[in-house]
Scaffold this motif. Structure first.
Motif, PDB file in Angstrom:
ATOM      1  N   ASP A 188       1.087  -0.765  -0.169  1.00 55.34           N
ATOM      2  CA  ASP A 188       0.235  -0.140   0.272  1.00 55.34           C
ATOM      3  C   ASP A 188       0.723   1.125   0.088  1.00 55.34           C
ATOM      4  OD1 ASP A 188      -2.562   0.985   0.271  1.00 55.34           O
ATOM      5  OD2 ASP A 188      -2.204   2.038   2.286  1.00 55.34           O
ATOM      6  N   ARG A 189       2.297   1.284   0.498  1.00 58.21           N
ATOM      7  CA  ARG A 189       2.812   2.591  -0.109  1.00 58.21           C
ATOM      8  C   ARG A 189       3.137   2.482  -0.601  1.00 58.21           C
ATOM      9  NH1 ARG A 189       6.025   4.360   4.802  1.00 58.21           N
ATOM     10  NH2 ARG A 189       4.253   4.271   6.021  1.00 58.21           N
ATOM     11  N   VAL A 190       3.887   1.544  -1.449  1.00 61.50           N
ATOM     12  CA  VAL A 190       4.144   1.956  -2.656  1.00 61.50           C
ATOM     13  C   VAL A 190       3.017   2.722  -3.507  1.00 61.50           C
ATOM     14  CG1 VAL A 190       5.149   0.342  -4.576  1.00 61.50           C
ATOM     15  CG2 VAL A 190       5.541  -0.305  -2.247  1.00 61.50           C
ATOM     16  N   ARG A 191       1.925   1.758  -3.617  1.00 57.86           N
ATOM     17  CA  ARG A 191       0.727   2.344  -4.317  1.00 57.86           C
ATOM     18  C   ARG A 191       0.851   3.649  -3.896  1.00 57.86           C
ATOM     19  NH1 ARG A 191      -4.658   2.765  -3.887  1.00 57.86           N
ATOM     20  NH2 ARG A 191      -4.525   2.167  -1.739  1.00 57.86           N
ATOM     21  N   GLU A 192       0.802   4.532  -2.431  1.00 57.04           N
ATOM     22  CA  GLU A 192       0.659   6.327  -2.075  1.00 57.04           C
ATOM     23  C   GLU A 192       1.943   6.107  -2.470  1.00 57.04           C
ATOM     24  OE1 GLU A 192       0.448   6.138   2.016  1.00 57.04           O
ATOM     25  OE2 GLU A 192      -1.435   5.208   1.589  1.00 57.04           O
ATOM     26  N   THR A 193       3.093   6.034  -3.030  1.00 58.11           N
ATOM     27  CA  THR A 193       3.942   6.680  -3.130  1.00 58.11           C
ATOM     28  C   THR A 193       4.775   6.951  -4.461  1.00 58.11           C
ATOM     29  OG1 THR A 193       5.420   5.374  -1.206  1.00 58.11           O
ATOM     30  CG2 THR A 193       6.416   6.859  -3.219  1.00 58.11           C
TER      31      THR A 193
END
Length: 847
Positions: free
Chosen positions: A515-520
């Motif tokens: 989810d952090r990858v998707r947001e970043t």
């Protein structure tokens, strides 16, 4: 052929009425003329459910023989041959008997759906695969039959069947769920109010998350950017400054006013300039927001107000909390600030709260140049100054007559070139240098109004002007590019710093990392794919976002991790410069996945080792301690049944007494084993009530000789809040252990006293005592102290006693008896309303 539709009735617990609701739906459809059949429904001998089957066509079941027993399962071929419009299939998580068409019933349902048959099914929340560990921690029962969450998520309709714990327990007590012989055990174990409440909360939260996913998908498909205030979501904008803690706590108080509110703290790292955020402060703020039940998000954005609003609308937030600006008054010349911009552009669907704090107007340092990567407005101004500036300057100098002189004219045109470079970069500056050179030559270099240069010095001046202008423009552009690179590297380092820190601390799960990858990177979905070899199909180890891809080649961006793993992103194509950070994320994702698997393996190994230890101790106990009383009973019974010996009445009485003693001893050993099993599985449920100790303790002394105990229970003692049955068992084990280890003719003392709001029961013996380093070990299961002989018990008495006492909120500890021996101190809570009595003391002490 179109795929059939799946409707699932999700139950919060067994017995809430899933099957009944499914059959009611079937009757409604039949009344409307729908071709609906019962493919498989299990009524479990519940009369009301069985009645609902009347009037519905039932497809014959398939009989399967397994281990000399006959079982019936759903006949998939018969259902496919019948080809109804709707099929009812109960218990979606059921495991089929070996020899069936598929291993799991949800796989049977998948075949029906592929054949175009609509399916109505049921499943309980505890059977979802992702909740197995949670349910086991709550109920103490591991669910062996599970269904993948994705199967339930893909359902076209999902309906929650719920019931309050009190109503469900009443249904159980009335015999509407299980047979009478199972009611008491079920009510005191799985169907405890706490268990049912926790399962109900799990079901509600899981369904709420699925509804939220459907809502986000719908908003994305219809390009809805406004906020729908279905749930209060509060976004806290953090700058990395010390005021962040105040904002987080303020948002937490706001969230506490509404049930179901969420807190999302977001820090936006600017990619167009260096920031003054403190990584240490951000780490503290992240820990704080997670402790308060919120989530922390790290996002890159070129424009902070726009990125903040985009994030808030993306998560369907309803409120944004920002802090008052820390800038001094004169620093507002650089712009209105983030808070004012967000409030102006938020629109009517987002409430913006500006919170005051102690750092207001204390300054935050000079703002760094706003543009390393130049925006469109600055580039336009650069061209206007670079092209229009020399022309306007020429008109102005031409109207002055003789003018300031050629040297000063050159300096003025050089100033225009530098201004164009600062505003628009290299190209506007080069255009300004070229235009300035031509205008200087034509208007101000003799002979004027011609491109001929008569004086060599003037020619040199023009050449030097052009060279200096180009050099200045190049230096300014190079500085801008270096600043942009530094800013980007700073943003990357911040992200990698947070990533490495969270992974090393073990705080990041695979889903959170993805989810952090998707947001970043602003992606729609991210999936971690893996396969066993080059020829095996890809499988999804974890994914976030709607519609994750099943193969790396189907993704917009894929990042290999080793030979058989890849990170696949969908949404947009990333520039090459972003792949370095993405590679770090991919490597960390592989590490997190491996660590999760190692943790699971370690936990499984720990459980196996613990089970093996208990199994070994139990086998040792059974091999001797349980067989000893059985052997004595067997010998006594064989003697009594012997026809060649005429036993006297005294001999018969002695043999019968031996049988009774052996049976009592066997009952005690088996009772301790069962009690230890209940404690190990967490199924001990105390029924607390107020009672006097003198009503319980004397009953616990029935298993020891009458002259072996001195009892001292004052009548003035306060009542205690305990489960009388558990307390009696605990005291009995403690006293029997004390009598066993006391020296011959030494009596055990059992005395009680009040101590503040607690009541102490002390059991003191005059035995050999226990060293300090062994005082805790004697409470472990299957422990005998010293050289206790075989046949003296299985070593569970004190372990069971401590378990029972702690389940009632008390404590059990071992102390030395003054003069030699061991004293067990059992501390219990006094009944509510008891006021401790202080001893009478003199008003004044003199010496």
């Amino acid at each position: 052929m179109a795929r059939g539709k799946l409707r699932i009735y999700l139950g919060a617990a067994p017995g809430v009425g899933k099957t009944y609701a499914m059959l009611s739906e079937a009757h409604r459809r039949v009344e409307r003329g729908t071709d609906c059949v019962v493919a498989f429904v299990e009524h479990h001998d519940r009369p009301r459910t069985e009645v609902m089957l009347h009037g519905l066509e039932q497809v014959r079941r398939r009989e399967i023989e397994y281990r000399s027993a006959a079982f019936t399962e759903m006949d998939v071929d018969a259902v496919l041959e019948r080809a109804p419009a709707v099929a009812l299939v109960d218990e979606l998580a059921h495991t089929n008997v070996p020899g069936s068409r598929n291993a799991k019933r949800w796989q049977d349902v998948e075949e029906l759906l592929q054949a175009g048959i609509d399916v109505v099914s049921t499943v309980n929340i505890q059977h979802l695969e992702s909740l197995g560990d949670v349910v086991e921690a709550i109920t103490g029962v591991r669910q062996r039959e599970t269904v993948p969450d994705e199967v339930v998520r893909r359902a076209d309709q999902l309906e929650l069947v719920d019931m309050s714990p009190q109503a469900l327990r009443r249904r159980m007590a009335h015999g509407n769920i299980y047979k009478p012989d199972r009611i008491d055990a079920s009510l005191s174990n799985y169907f405890r109010p706490g268990n049912l409440t926790a399962l109900r909360e799990l079901a509600l939260l899981w369904v709420a998350d699925r509804v939220d996913e459907y809502l986000q998908q719908y908003r994305g498909e219809h390009n809805i950017r406004t906020t729908w205030q279905a749930r209060e979501r509060i976004v806290v904008g953090l700058t990395g400054g010390p005021e962040g803690r105040t904002l987080i706590r303020r948002a937490s108080r706001m969230a506490a006013k509404g049930s179901g509110s969420e807190i999302l703290a977001v820090y936006i790292a600017r990619s167009d300039g260096l920031t003054s955020a403190s990584p240490k402060e951000l780490t503290v703020q992240r820990t704080l927001v997670e402790d308060l039940g919120g989530t922390f998000h790290h996002v890159i954005g070129d424009d902070i107000p726009s990125a903040l609003l985009e994030f808030a609308r993306g998560v369907n937030a309803t409120q944004i909390v920002l802090g008052s600006s820390r800038r001094k008054a004169w620093q507002y010349i650089y712009g209105p600030g983030v808070g004012a911009t967000v409030a102006r552009e938020s629109g009517p669907d987002l409430d913006v709260h500006i919170v005051t704090h102690e750092e207001v107007a204390k300054g935050r340092g000079l703002p760094i140049a706003r543009g390393a990567r130049l925006g469109r407005v600055r580039i336009i101004w650069g061209w206007l100054v670079g092209v229009g500036g020399p022309a306007l300057l020429t008109l102005l100098l031409s109207g002055l007559g003789n003018g300031p002189g050629l040297a000063n004219d050159v300096l003025l045109f050089l100033f225009m070139t530098v201004a164009a470079a600062l505003l628009g970069g290299l190209l506007p500056a080069l255009a300004s240098a070229a235009a300035g050179s031509l205008l200087l030559n034509y208007w101000f270099t003799p002979p004027t109004h011609t491109l001929t240069v008569q004086d060599p010095e003037n020619f040199v001046a023009i050449v030097i002007f052009f060279a200096v202008a180009v050099s200045v423009a190049s230096v300014v552009d190079l500085a801008a590019r270096r600043t942009h690179q530094a800013a980007r590297l700073r943003a990357e380092s911040e992200i990698l710093s947070f990533l490495a820190g969270s992974v090393l601390r073990g705080e990041t799960t695979l889903d959170a990392l993805l989810d952090r990858v998707r947001e970043t990177f602003g992606m729609e979905s991210v999936a971690l794919l893996e396969r066993a070899s080059d020829v095996d199909p890809w499988t999804c180890a974890g994914s976030v976002g709607p519609g994750p891809v099943a193969r790396p080649e189907d993704a917009d961006v894929d990042m290999p991790v080793g030979d058989h793993m890849a990170l696949a992103l969908s949404g947009r194509v990333l520039p090459a410069e972003d792949r370095r950070v993405l590679g770090a994320f991919a490597a960390q994702a592989a590490v997190v996945l491996e660590r999760q698997r190692l943790v699971d393996e370690a936990e499984e190994a720990r459980r196996l080792a613990e089970g093996n230890r208990i199994r070994t101790a139990l086998l040792a106990a059974v091999s001797h301690d349980l067989r000893t009383p059985l052997a004595a009973i067997k010998a006594a019974v064989s003697s009594l049944r012997s026809d060649d010996v005429a036993w006297s009445e005294e001999d018969q009485a002695e043999l019968l007494e031996g049988i009774e003693n052996g049976a009592d001893r066997l009952d005690h050993l088996v009772g301790n084993l069962l009690d230890m099993s209940r404690l190990q599985t967490g199924t001990v449920t105390p029924l607390i009530r107020e009672i006097d100790l003198d009503e319980v303790v004397p009953m616990a002394l029935g298993g020891v000789p009458e002259d072996s105990v001195d009892l001292d229970i004052p009548e003035t003692l306060p009542m205690v809040e305990v489960d009388p049955g558990l307390l009696e068992r605990a005291v009995a084990n403690i006293v029997e252990n004390a009598v066993k280890y006391s020296r011959y003719a030494e009596r055990v003392t059992v005395a009680a006293s009040a101590l503040g709001e607690r009541v102490e029961l002390r059991v003191a013996d005059r035995g050999p005592g226990v060293p300090d380093d062994a005082k805790e070990r004697i409470f472990e299961p299957f422990q005998r102290y010293g050289d206790a002989p075989r046949g003296a018990g299985v070593g569970l008495g004190l372990a069971v006693a401590r378990g029972f006492v702690e389940s009632m909120g008390g404590t059990l500890d071992a102390e030395d008896t003054p003069g030699g021996g061991l004293t067990m101190v059992l501390t219990l809570k006094a009944a509510s309303g008891y006021v401790p009595v202080s001893p009478d003391l003199p008003a004044r002490v003199t010496s």
